[in-house]
Each structure stands twice: as C-alpha cells, then as structure tokens.
Write an enzyme that holds these catalytic residues in place. Structure first.
Site, mmCIF file in Angstrom:
data_model
loop_
_atom_site.group_PDB
_atom_site.id
_atom_site.type_symbol
_atom_site.label_atom_id
_atom_site.label_comp_id
_atom_site.label_asym_id
_atom_site.label_seq_id
_atom_site.Cartn_x
_atom_site.Cartn_y
_atom_site.Cartn_z
ATOM 1 N N ASP A 36 3.954 -21.904 24.932
ATOM 2 C CA ASP A 36 2.565 -22.377 24.908
ATOM 3 C C ASP A 36 1.797 -21.904 26.131
ATOM 4 O O ASP A 36 0.626 -21.542 26.060
ATOM 5 C CB ASP A 36 2.519 -23.915 24.830
ATOM 6 C CG ASP A 36 2.936 -24.385 23.445
ATOM 7 O OD1 ASP A 36 2.963 -23.536 22.536
ATOM 8 O OD2 ASP A 36 3.248 -25.580 23.285
ATOM 9 N N ASP A 113 -4.846 21.326 5.710
ATOM 10 C CA ASP A 113 -3.690 21.176 6.603
ATOM 11 C C ASP A 113 -2.425 20.993 5.774
ATOM 12 O O ASP A 113 -2.466 21.193 4.553
ATOM 13 C CB ASP A 113 -3.899 20.063 7.645
ATOM 14 C CG ASP A 113 -4.171 18.705 7.034
ATOM 15 O OD1 ASP A 113 -4.131 18.580 5.793
ATOM 16 O OD2 ASP A 113 -4.435 17.753 7.801
ATOM 17 N N LYS A 115 0.818 19.229 3.911
ATOM 18 C CA LYS A 115 1.165 17.954 3.266
ATOM 19 C C LYS A 115 2.575 17.591 3.721
ATOM 20 O O LYS A 115 3.566 18.155 3.252
ATOM 21 C CB LYS A 115 1.086 18.076 1.746
ATOM 22 C CG LYS A 115 1.284 16.735 1.085
ATOM 23 C CD LYS A 115 0.903 16.752 -0.358
ATOM 24 C CE LYS A 115 1.036 15.395 -0.977
ATOM 25 N NZ LYS A 115 2.289 14.706 -0.728
ATOM 26 N N ARG A 136 1.984 1.845 3.288
ATOM 27 C CA ARG A 136 1.054 1.986 2.169
ATOM 28 C C ARG A 136 1.200 0.841 1.167
ATOM 29 O O ARG A 136 0.227 0.347 0.628
ATOM 30 C CB ARG A 136 1.322 3.319 1.484
ATOM 31 C CG ARG A 136 0.433 3.592 0.323
ATOM 32 C CD ARG A 136 0.596 5.038 -0.094
ATOM 33 N NE ARG A 136 -0.362 5.357 -1.111
ATOM 34 C CZ ARG A 136 -0.072 5.388 -2.410
ATOM 35 N NH1 ARG A 136 1.140 5.114 -2.805
ATOM 36 N NH2 ARG A 136 -0.994 5.682 -3.289
ATOM 37 N N LYS A 314 0.494 21.633 -4.269
ATOM 38 C CA LYS A 314 1.925 21.539 -3.953
ATOM 39 C C LYS A 314 2.635 22.865 -4.219
ATOM 40 O O LYS A 314 2.115 23.725 -4.924
ATOM 41 C CB LYS A 314 2.543 20.428 -4.791
ATOM 42 C CG LYS A 314 1.929 19.074 -4.476
ATOM 43 C CD LYS A 314 2.781 17.984 -5.016
ATOM 44 C CE LYS A 314 2.137 16.644 -4.798
ATOM 45 N NZ LYS A 314 2.847 15.589 -5.490
ATOM 46 N N CYS A 408 0.398 3.193 -35.100
ATOM 47 C CA CYS A 408 1.461 2.938 -34.125
ATOM 48 C C CYS A 408 2.781 2.854 -34.889
ATOM 49 O O CYS A 408 2.872 2.111 -35.879
ATOM 50 C CB CYS A 408 1.170 1.629 -33.387
ATOM 51 S SG CYS A 408 2.535 1.088 -32.365
ATOM 52 N N CYS A 426 -2.489 2.470 -28.588
ATOM 53 C CA CYS A 426 -2.370 1.418 -29.593
ATOM 54 C C CYS A 426 -3.039 0.174 -29.011
ATOM 55 O O CYS A 426 -2.622 -0.315 -27.961
ATOM 56 C CB CYS A 426 -0.890 1.155 -29.879
ATOM 57 S SG CYS A 426 -0.640 -0.428 -30.703
ATOM 58 N N CYS A 432 2.034 -5.862 -30.037
ATOM 59 C CA CYS A 432 2.822 -4.666 -30.370
ATOM 60 C C CYS A 432 4.145 -4.810 -29.621
ATOM 61 O O CYS A 432 4.165 -4.926 -28.402
ATOM 62 C CB CYS A 432 2.096 -3.402 -29.916
ATOM 63 S SG CYS A 432 3.098 -1.919 -30.061
HETATM 64 S S1 IVH Z 1 -5.127 13.124 3.325
HETATM 65 C C1 IVH Z 1 -5.373 9.973 0.099
HETATM 66 N N1 IVH Z 1 -3.520 14.742 4.506
HETATM 67 O O1 IVH Z 1 0.223 12.469 0.803
HETATM 68 C C2 IVH Z 1 -6.228 9.984 1.259
HETATM 69 N N2 IVH Z 1 -2.554 13.083 3.112
HETATM 70 O O2 IVH Z 1 0.712 12.301 -2.040
HETATM 71 C C3 IVH Z 1 -6.264 11.240 2.045
HETATM 72 N N3 IVH Z 1 -0.099 13.138 3.065
HETATM 73 O O3 IVH Z 1 -0.751 9.132 0.491
HETATM 74 C C4 IVH Z 1 -4.935 11.679 2.463
HETATM 75 N N4 IVH Z 1 0.174 14.821 4.437
HETATM 76 O O4 IVH Z 1 0.162 9.825 2.776
HETATM 77 C C5 IVH Z 1 -3.608 13.696 3.677
HETATM 78 N N5 IVH Z 1 -2.232 16.265 5.672
HETATM 79 C C6 IVH Z 1 -2.312 15.221 4.852
HETATM 80 C C7 IVH Z 1 -1.168 14.607 4.313
HETATM 81 C C8 IVH Z 1 -1.332 13.538 3.430
HETATM 82 C C9 IVH Z 1 0.789 13.935 3.684
HETATM 83 C C10 IVH Z 1 0.281 12.057 2.127
HETATM 84 C C11 IVH Z 1 -0.585 10.829 2.192
HETATM 85 C C12 IVH Z 1 -0.890 10.475 0.746
HETATM 86 C C13 IVH Z 1 0.113 11.316 0.024
HETATM 87 C C14 IVH Z 1 -0.313 11.638 -1.381
#
Ligand code: IVH
Length: 677
Positions: A36, A113, A115, A136, A314, A408, A426, A432
């Site tokens: 406290d 940039d 991923k 997240r 990707k 369906c 459907c 269903c």
């Molecule tokens: S920008 C969604 N930049 O990829 C809002 N995301 O598959 C803008 N990620 O949830 C995100 N590298 O966590 C951004 N250079 C990068 C990233 C990146 C990895 C992740 C991010 C997102 C996920 C989606």
C-alpha cells in the site's frame, strides 16, 4: 523530468511485479502495508506530475487484470489482417481495382517492406512510457503480455523526445532470428524435448510464458511497422514519415524497404526480395505493399477484416500437376457453400495435398474447371493449396461439367446466389442440419455468448438426444437434461450450467455476432450494435436503414433482412432477449437511451478481489455503460463495494464507512433483475 520518469518507471515496474506475483502466481513476497505504501508513493508521483486521471496506473481498471487469470485487453483500434495474393498478376489486379474504385488517375505511391513471419503485437505507451503490450488475439482484444515483452532488448520502455504523443500505439512483429531458432531446437533435442515447428510458434509460445525468464532466454526481437497517435497534434501525411519517427524514438524498423513511385518499382522490389530472402537472418513470407499517403489510405478505407490500402504479396511455391477427381459443395457455419475440389493426391514442398478449396462459383467459372481436368496446384504463401490453372490442352473428352446445386443437399432449402460475388448460401440457418452444429458451437464460443465447458463433443451429444436444437435451448437445460447424456457427470453438469448462467450478460455486438447471420462478422456486428443500441431497434430495422450503416451494402442488408424475416429465427431472438441481459456501448448510438432510472446510474463503485463471471475490466465497462462511476479507492463518497474472491483491505474500510457491500453474485443478480433492454 527525466529524473522523475526514471523514478516513476522504477516504482511502477516494482508494483507491476508484485501484482504479477500476486495475481498470476498466487504468491506474495511483500506485506500488504508495504504494498500500500508503494501504491501511495506512485499515486503521489502521478499527482505531483499532473497525470490525467485515465493515464494513472493507480487508476487503471485493468491494472490488476494485467496479471489475472483472464488478462484480456481491448485494442484501441482493431488489429487486422492483410489482403493478399501470391503473384505479381494478383497485385496488378489489386492496383487496378484501387485506381478504378477511387478514381485515381496517376500512379499510386506505395511504401513496401518485408512481411515478417512472426507474431503481431500492439505496444501502448502513455506519455512515452510503455504501459502495456497486447497480442493480436481475436483482432479486437488480445492477451496482455507486457511482462514478457519487457524482456525484449530492442523494445524501448521509455521514449525520450519532446514530441511523443500522449498515447502511442506501436504495431509490429515479434520474431526470432533463424540462428536462435536452430539453436533452441538443438537444445530441445539435447533435452529430449519436442522441437518447435517454426519461428512464429516460438515467438507466440514465449510471450505466453508465466516466467519472463523463459522469454528472455529465447532472444526475441521486435520490428515496428506502423503506429497510431491519440491525443496528439502530430499529423503526418505519409506512412514512411511515421516509420522514421518511430526509428527516431528508438524502435527498430525494417531496414529493407522502398518508396515506390510506380508499380514497376514495386515489382522490382519484390523481385529483389525474392533473391535475398534466404540470406536474411529472419523468416519472411512476402512483402507488404502499403499506400504511402495517409489521406489516400483514409479515402480507401477498410473491408471486414483488413485495410484496403495495404496488400501482402506473398511468395509462391512451385506448382505440381494433378487430376481433379471430384467436387464437393461444403456448407459452412453461416450457410456459405464452398466448392472443394478433390485431387489425385500429390506432394508439394513435402506436404501431401488431397483437396483444394475453390472459394466460390466465380472462381470455378474463371478457371473453366471440369471434373477430370488436369490442373496445376501450388501452395500459396507456402501454405494453402490452390489451383493455379487448368491445363486445357491436356483435357480429355471424358471430363464432366460441374453442376451447381439449386437446393441445399442437406435441408433442401433453395440456395441463394449472389451473382456478382459468385457466392452461394443456404439461408435455412439453425434449421439446416449441416449448419446447426457449427452454429451452436459458434453461439457458445468465446466471441459469442461464451460458455466455457460446452464444446463440440457435448453439443453433438445434446443435439443427438434432442436436448438442444436452437441456441435458446441452452437456457432451457437443467440437471435432468444432462442425466440423459453419457460421459457427463454432476461436476461437469454443474460447471456447464454455471457457465450458461454466466453467459446471460452479454454485449449487443457479441449477441448479434453469435447469431451467425451470413456476411455479418465481428466488424459488422459492432457497427450494428453501435448504430441500434438495443435488440429491439435492431429487430425493427429495415433495408434502407441498414444500408445507411458503415460497412453495410446491399448483400449484407439483404442477408440480415432474410434472417430477421424468418419467424423461427425471431422466436429464438425474442426468447433470448427475455432471458439475457444484452447491453451495448451507446457512445455513438443512433438511438440514445435514458439510463437515469437504473440503479447503477451515477453511483460510485469500487471493486476488490478476483471475479469469476468475467474480468474486472469487463465488469467496470458494464458499470460505466449504465452511467456508474468506477473508483479505485474507498472513501465516504462510494456507494457500493463489489467483492470477488480474495478481496483485500477495502472490505474492512467499506464496512467501517457503512458502504453497501455486494458479492459478485448479488451484483449480477441485481443487474439481471433490472434488465434494461
Ligand atoms: S502492415 C493489417 N507490415 O502480417 C495492418 N504487417 O498477415 C497493417 N506483418 O497482422 C499491417 N510484417 O502482423 C504490416 N511489414 C509488415 C508486416 C506485417 C508482418 C503481419 C501483421 C499482420 C499480418 C497479416
């Protein structure tokens, strides 16, 4: 100022550590008196330095929840995923779509940039001091992993610069270097432990450890990719400027990036990255292409789960030839019918592929696919198998045309086709059988009414015995209902009934989402709840009103109206409306409601202890929503003390001041009795 920050931070960390020991590990190494005293010192520092009420650590409702058994924190803005494709052609289509939809006649400037294949995290700074770090999670709220995040060496805890916003939300990726990943697996093997399957699993596993020393040893890293400011005059026009600010404040940003003036620059960047990909010391699974102008980003906006102004391109894997041996139309939880192609099994990058999803009717027509065709299959982003193309030259005369269903195949209801989108569904909902099991599971899931203990296995048994057909039936269950079911003893029965009972207090957005209306996901449910504010208003809506709501167009409005037109569905909703206490945030509701007659209104509450029904933070939200005020300390002005398990000193203080003390159960019973909806 710097001296104050150091002192403040040291003290705050100390208290956080004791909170962590107490609330997570159930142990205490400090006397209540000393604890406290520390809190009082922190309070004094906050007061002397004129902290705003909501920025005070001693005031946070989530303070103790940080380390409780349900440490969930709501994101300031949702953490979304990305639109994606795995070929340059896909990206060109995306770029064309943006230009056409938003009347853009020049080249769009993109920021590109890498991923990073890791774990998304949101870091919240208050006045430049790391306040909490959240995963997240479901996109709207995630787990509080602050204690582990603090072990990551390249995450700054205090930011020093004159222009730091009052509240800063830094988003980025937690990852592990390839060499540290290999080393960890070697050590695991030496200790005869299971290996980690990929670097992302390590990152996510490490952040969930109770002992922060484990995370520290795993040498996690952080790269920031975006940020949001709140209560700040900073207003930068470009995404790259934001990133450079982050760099200035001490964050690591991706060193490999490009500001691309044309789509050719984007393609060049992508091709360059595919060449250096294997030489990087961390895993990436593509590049992220973002519209650089913030103004244009705002104009372009969002789709349900992703910003429309960003695109993940990707890497693609090599493709393999195989034969389509059949098509199955699979019915999903919301009634959506997805065609699945069964293949002659083939190995692609070490994985045996037997079937691939075709998404919708449009996709099949685009591919010109027939049963018996030879197709090229690849694994998009090295994961999901997809058909790249049909080898028309290899088509034999025995191929069969794909017949799309009219009814369906399970409940024989007429299927609805959304021609433009190529979607089919459907509309029979709970009636269903193909959807019902999944719909009931969805209804009781964490994002729905949340009834822990009720899983697929038990739902299947309840369905089989006819105890549950539609979601309202959950609230008709009693001990006798479970006696008919094998494998469920009295302890589990009581647990389930308890959790059904606790689920009766629910937010309107979760309630709408739980109904599982076709095309009504979490974002749409939230928008509907914000707009209507109550079930009654929602039920009284019509097509025109629905179309006025953000994110709702013709298809979603039609699907909602169809759902609400069904007498059976209405019967379920009316029953639930009576049984439950469904509440909503009214901040921007179209239909404001008068709460002045509710007992909570303008009353001051203090909470103490651990709560079982829901987290302390959520209880506070409910109180505040009904116009009540939550305070941290007992004083003579307080009206109610709500106590959970292991309540503290506050109980004695409240008793001596003759403050009404409510147990958790009493509070919720009152809330239910005075159902305001
Ligand atoms: S920008 C969604 N930049 O990829 C809002 N995301 O598959 C803008 N990620 O949830 C995100 N590298 O966590 C951004 N250079 C990068 C990233 C990146 C990895 C992740 C991010 C997102 C996920 C989606």
């Amino acid at each position: 100022m710097k001296l104050f920050l150091k002192k403040y931070l040291k003290l705050k960390l100390k208290i956080q550590y004791y909170d962590y020991l107490y609330y997570t590990l159930n142990s205490s190494i400090i006397s209540d008196y000393k604890y406290d005293q520390l809190c009082m010192m922190l309070k004094k520092l906050e007061k002397e330095n004129k902290f705003e009420e909501k920025l005070k650590y001693t005031n946070y409702n989530f303070k103790k929840n940080n380390f409780s058994y349900l440490p969930e924190i709501e994101h300031k803005t949702p953490m979304l995923s990305l639109l994606s494709g795995s070929s340059i052609k896909d990206f060109l289509k995306y770029d064309k779509m943006l230009k056409k939809r938003f009347f853009i006649f020049n080249d769009i400037e993109y920021f590109c940039d890498l991923k990073i294949d890791g774990l998304a995290i949101s870091l919240i700074y208050h006045n430049g001091i790391l306040s909490h770090a959240v995963t997240r999670g479901n996109g709207y709220s995630g787990e509080n992993v602050t204690i582990n995040i603090m072990t990551i060496s390249n995450i700054p805890i205090v930011l020093s610069s004159p222009e730091i916003p009052k509240i800063l939300d830094v988003r980025g990726e937690i990852y592990i270097k390839k060499k540290d990943f290999l080393l960890l697996n070697k050590i695991s093997s030496l200790h005869k432990k299971k290996n980690f399957s990929n670097p992302r699993n390590i990152a996510s596993g490490s952040l969930r450890q109770k002992d922060p020393e484990i995370a520290r040893k795993r040498k996690l890293q952080f790269i920031a990719y975006s940020c949001n400011f709140f209560n700040s005059s900073l207003n930068l026009e470009k995404h790259d400027k934001n990133l450079f600010l982050l760099k200035k404040w001490g964050f690591s940003i991706c060193k490999i990036f490009s500001i691309c003036k044309t789509i050719h620059d984007v393609i060049q960047f992508y091709q360059m990255v595919t060449k250096i990909r294997l030489d990087l010391n961390y895993e990436i699974d593509g590049i992220v292409i973002k519209v650089n102008s913030k103004i244009l980003q705002k104009k372009i906006g969002y789709v349900e789960k992703a910003p429309k102004w960003a695109y993940a391109l990707k890497f693609f894997s090599h493709s393999v030839e195989t034969k389509v041996i059949g098509i199955h139309f699979s019915i999903g939880r919301t009634g959506l019918i997805t065609p699945i192609a069964f293949l002659k099994p083939v190995f692609i990058s070490g994985v045996l592929i037997k079937k691939v999803t075709l998404y919708n009717k449009k996709k099949i027509l685009e591919l010109k696919l027939h049963i018996g065709d030879i197709v090229k299959v690849y694994r998009a982003g090295d994961v999901i198998p997809k058909i790249e193309k049909v080898l028309l030259k290899k088509r034999s005369i025995t191929v069969q045309k794909i017949i799309f269903p009219y009814y369906c195949n399970i409940c024989h209801t007429k299927i609805i086709y959304l021609e433009q989108e190529g979607l089919m569904y459907c509309p029979a909902g709970f009636f269903c059988q193909a959807q019902n099991e999944k719909r009931l599971l969805h209804f009781v899931s964490k994002n729905g009414l949340y009834m822990p203990g009720l899983g697929l296995k038990i739902i299947k048994k309840l369905l089989k015995k006819g105890c549950v057909k539609t979601p309202d039936d959950f609230y008709k269950l009693n001990i006798q209902s479970f006696e008919k079911i094998s494998g469920i003893g009295i302890i589990l029965t009581k647990k389930i009934l308890n959790s059904i009972n606790s689920s009766k207090i629910v937010m309107l957005n979760k309630f709408i989402y739980a109904l599982g209306i076709f095309l009504v996901g979490k974002v749409v449910s939230k928008n509907l709840a914000n707009f209507f504010g109550s079930v009654r208003n929602f039920l009284n809506s019509n097509y025109t009103i629905l179309c006025q709501i953000e994110g709702i167009g013709h298809n979603i409005a039609t699907s909602i109206i169809l759902f609400l037109k069904s007498k059976e569905n209405l019967k379920i909703i009316y029953f639930l409306k009576k049984k439950l206490c469904i509440s909503s945030f009214f901040s921007n509701s179209f239909y404001m409601k008068d709460f002045s007659k509710i007992w909570i209104y303008q009353k001051k509450f203090v909470l103490s202890g651990k709560f079982l029904t829901m987290s302390k933070e959520k209880i506070c939200t409910i109180i505040e929503k009904y116009g009540g005020i939550v305070k941290s300390y007992i004083s003579k002005n307080i009206n109610f003390l709500i106590i959970g398990l292991k309540y503290g000193q506050k109980f004695k203080q409240a008793k001596s001041l003759k403050i009404t003390i409510l147990s958790e159960k009493e509070f919720f019973n009152n809330l239910l009795k005075k159902n305001v909806i």
